[in-house]
Design a protein around this motif. Structure first.
Motif, PDB file in Angstrom:
ATOM      1  N   GLY A   1       0.787  -1.227   0.000  1.00  0.00           N
ATOM      2  CA  GLY A   1       0.000   0.000   0.000  1.00  0.00           C
ATOM      3  C   GLY A   1       0.814   1.268   0.000  1.00  0.00           C
ATOM      4  O   GLY A   1       0.334   2.319  -0.425  1.00  0.00           O
ATOM      5  N   ASN A   2       2.050   1.219   0.500  1.00  0.00           N
ATOM      6  CA  ASN A   2       2.891   2.411   0.523  1.00  0.00           C
ATOM      7  C   ASN A   2       3.484   2.703  -0.846  1.00  0.00           C
ATOM      8  O   ASN A   2       3.727   1.788  -1.632  1.00  0.00           O
ATOM      9  N   ALA A   3       3.755   3.986  -1.085  1.00  0.00           N
ATOM     10  CA  ALA A   3       4.517   4.395  -2.259  1.00  0.00           C
ATOM     11  C   ALA A   3       5.974   4.587  -1.851  1.00  0.00           C
ATOM     12  O   ALA A   3       6.297   4.671  -0.661  1.00  0.00           O
ATOM     13  N   LEU A   4       6.858   4.650  -2.825  1.00  0.00           N
ATOM     14  CA  LEU A   4       8.251   4.951  -2.545  1.00  0.00           C
ATOM     15  C   LEU A   4       8.356   6.428  -2.175  1.00  0.00           C
ATOM     16  O   LEU A   4       8.004   7.297  -2.969  1.00  0.00           O
ATOM     17  N   ALA A   5       8.861   6.712  -0.976  1.00  0.00           N
ATOM     18  CA  ALA A   5       8.850   8.083  -0.470  1.00  0.00           C
ATOM     19  C   ALA A   5      10.152   8.822  -0.685  1.00  0.00           C
ATOM     20  O   ALA A   5      10.215  10.044  -0.488  1.00  0.00           O
TER      21      ALA A   5
ATOM     22  N   VAL B   1       2.938  -3.308   8.222  1.00  0.00           N
ATOM     23  CA  VAL B   1       4.366  -3.192   8.493  1.00  0.00           C
ATOM     24  C   VAL B   1       4.900  -4.448   9.178  1.00  0.00           C
ATOM     25  O   VAL B   1       6.072  -4.792   9.031  1.00  0.00           O
ATOM     26  N   ALA B   2       4.042  -5.178   9.882  1.00  0.00           N
ATOM     27  CA  ALA B   2       4.463  -6.480  10.404  1.00  0.00           C
ATOM     28  C   ALA B   2       4.820  -7.416   9.249  1.00  0.00           C
ATOM     29  O   ALA B   2       5.776  -8.200   9.343  1.00  0.00           O
ATOM     30  N   GLY B   3       4.068  -7.336   8.160  1.00  0.00           N
ATOM     31  CA  GLY B   3       4.393  -8.128   6.987  1.00  0.00           C
ATOM     32  C   GLY B   3       5.757  -7.764   6.431  1.00  0.00           C
ATOM     33  O   GLY B   3       6.523  -8.644   6.010  1.00  0.00           O
TER      34      GLY B   3
ATOM     35  N   THR C   1      -2.224  12.886   3.928  1.00  0.00           N
ATOM     36  CA  THR C   1      -1.828  12.817   2.522  1.00  0.00           C
ATOM     37  C   THR C   1      -0.542  12.032   2.305  1.00  0.00           C
ATOM     38  O   THR C   1       0.045  12.093   1.222  1.00  0.00           O
ATOM     39  N   SER C   2      -0.104  11.283   3.296  1.00  0.00           N
ATOM     40  CA  SER C   2       1.218  10.647   3.271  1.00  0.00           C
ATOM     41  C   SER C   2       1.375   9.641   2.140  1.00  0.00           C
ATOM     42  O   SER C   2       0.419   8.982   1.728  1.00  0.00           O
ATOM     43  N   ALA C   3       2.639   9.501   1.711  1.00  0.00           N
ATOM     44  CA  ALA C   3       2.989   8.446   0.763  1.00  0.00           C
ATOM     45  C   ALA C   3       3.241   7.122   1.462  1.00  0.00           C
ATOM     46  O   ALA C   3       3.205   6.061   0.824  1.00  0.00           O
ATOM     47  N   ALA C   4       3.505   7.164   2.762  1.00  0.00           N
ATOM     48  CA  ALA C   4       3.784   5.949   3.534  1.00  0.00           C
ATOM     49  C   ALA C   4       3.411   6.210   4.980  1.00  0.00           C
ATOM     50  O   ALA C   4       3.665   7.288   5.512  1.00  0.00           O
ATOM     51  N   GLU C   5       2.810   5.212   5.616  1.00  0.00           N
ATOM     52  CA  GLU C   5       2.453   5.323   7.026  1.00  0.00           C
ATOM     53  C   GLU C   5       2.483   3.939   7.656  1.00  0.00           C
ATOM     54  O   GLU C   5       2.561   2.923   6.970  1.00  0.00           O
TER      55      GLU C   5
ATOM     56  N   VAL D   1      -2.602   4.002   2.603  1.00  0.00           N
ATOM     57  CA  VAL D   1      -1.220   3.521   2.670  1.00  0.00           C
ATOM     58  C   VAL D   1      -0.990   2.768   3.972  1.00  0.00           C
ATOM     59  O   VAL D   1      -1.624   3.048   4.996  1.00  0.00           O
ATOM     60  N   GLY D   2      -0.048   1.803   3.933  1.00  0.00           N
ATOM     61  CA  GLY D   2       0.351   1.095   5.140  1.00  0.00           C
ATOM     62  C   GLY D   2      -0.827   0.582   5.937  1.00  0.00           C
ATOM     63  O   GLY D   2      -1.724  -0.086   5.427  1.00  0.00           O
TER      64      GLY D   2
END
Length: 374
Positions: free
Chosen positions: A121-125, A158-160, A275-279, A300-301
């Protein structure tokens, strides 16, 4: 138990979380200590019975500071040392086996920006850096195994990452969601005013690339009836100021700077934007939801684990200015939807994301860590 929270930074989500945990532990009768630089939460922690040890390790190369912290940890003879930021995580796990059998717990609050897209779900930040894999994959794996520490992760996403990318033993990884105090973060009392104000959205966070506040400002230009509060400080503050002025948003966008206590600012808002790219499991989102604010957030995340699209708010994709603007506009124009989703958001927190829920999970991790350390 005698529990020590270890910090090396003075601001940010890990600091707020560590203070909350230290206060909650004291409230349940544990001997609660916090070792780290003083912060906006120091007075609150001390008032709650937490012993604060103001020591600093300013960089990875601050060996003298690290040695002072290590000596204090040894002198305290803790049952548990809870490591609450990356530098603290490295220091505590490197010296932890010399602490007389103390259980070690490290909370993985986030992933390096150059590896962020390895979390579903996260993008490259940020651009890839070769050292990221050395430090945050191979190094993390080695120091965790050597120290026998447990790793707490606030989201399943994030555990994954911790299991699949860092390749940690899944039996040593505990998912414990962040939590907030629902008495401290609560909906403001209803008020009546003869002069209605425009709907207001709050953005709360560090002004850094990963948080993508630029997307919020772009979306605000498309929703002219919306007022915007931006609470936070960081390296992009000068750039954000110029962007607000150049876009003609000065009359509608207020830059509040870093706020020591977000509760009064949340009380001024009608909805929340993330609006984060990653959380991971963002505290700011939980605080807003506890205050009864619906949110428009990037999916995300761990965010979709907390906020369900169409229930507690609306989800959009990273960098989707049109989608964010549409969500903000829809909620700004529909007070009934805001009230319905805001009530659902508050209920969501009460059902599973309070500080008590978080502490229950942490105490289980502490018990496992003590068993492993014996």
């Amino acid at each position: 138990m005698r529990v020590v929270q270890l910090l090396t930074q003075a601001t940010g989500g890990p600091v707020d979380h560590a203070v909350d945990v230290a206060v909650a532990l004291a409230g349940r009768g544990h001997e609660s200590h916090l070792v780290g630089p003083q912060s906006a939460g120091t007075a609150r922690a001390r008032a709650a019975g937490v012993t604060w040890h103001p020591l600093e390790m300013t960089t990875k190369r601050d060996l003298a500071g690290g040695a002072r912290v290590a000596r204090r940890l040894a002198a305290l003879r803790p049952d548990i040392v809870h490591l609450q930021d990356r530098r603290a995580g490295w220091l505590g796990r490197l010296v932890g086996r010399g602490l007389g059998g103390a259980g070690l717990v490290y909370t993985l609050h986030g992933v390096a920006d150059g590896l962020s897209d390895l979390v579903p779900g996260n993008a490259l930040a940020a651009p890839r850096r070769r050292r990221d894999r050395v430090y945050y994959l191979h190094g993390e794996r080695a120091v965790t195994r050597w120290s026998r520490a447990r790793v707490v992760v606030p989201s399943a996403a994030v555990a994954g990452f911790a299991v699949d990318q860092v390749r940690l033993d899944p039996t040593r990884v505990d998912v414990v969601a962040n939590g907030v105090d629902p008495l401290r973060f609560t909906p403001p009392p209803a008020t009546t005013t003869s002069r209605p104000r425009p709907p207001t959205v709050l953005w709360l966070g560090v002004l850094a690339e990963v948080k993508r506040v630029d997307v919020l400002l772009d979306a605000a230009q498309r929703v002219p009836h919306l007022r915007v509060l931006v609470a936070g400080d960081g390296p992009l503050l000068p750039q954000v100021r110029r962007r607000v002025a150049d876009a003609g948003l000065v009359d509608r966008v207020s830059l509040l700077g870093r706020v020591a206590d977000p509760a009064p600012v949340l009380a001024r808002a009608d909805l929340f934007a993330l609006t984060s790219a990653a959380e991971n499991c963002p505290l700011a989102l939980l605080q807003a939801m506890a205050c009864g604010l619906p949110a428009v957030a990037t999916a995300v995340g761990g965010v979709p684990e907390v906020l369900r699209d169409g229930v507690e708010g609306l989800l959009c994709e990273v960098g989707d200015v049109a989608g964010l603007a549409a969500g903000l506009s829809a909620l700004a124009e529909d007070p009934a939807a805001r009230a319905r989703m805001g009530a659902a958001a508050r209920s969501r927190v009460l059902d599973g994301y309070t500080l008590d829920h978080c502490l229950d999970g942490l105490l289980e991790s502490y018990a496992r860590a003590r068993t492993c350390a014996r």
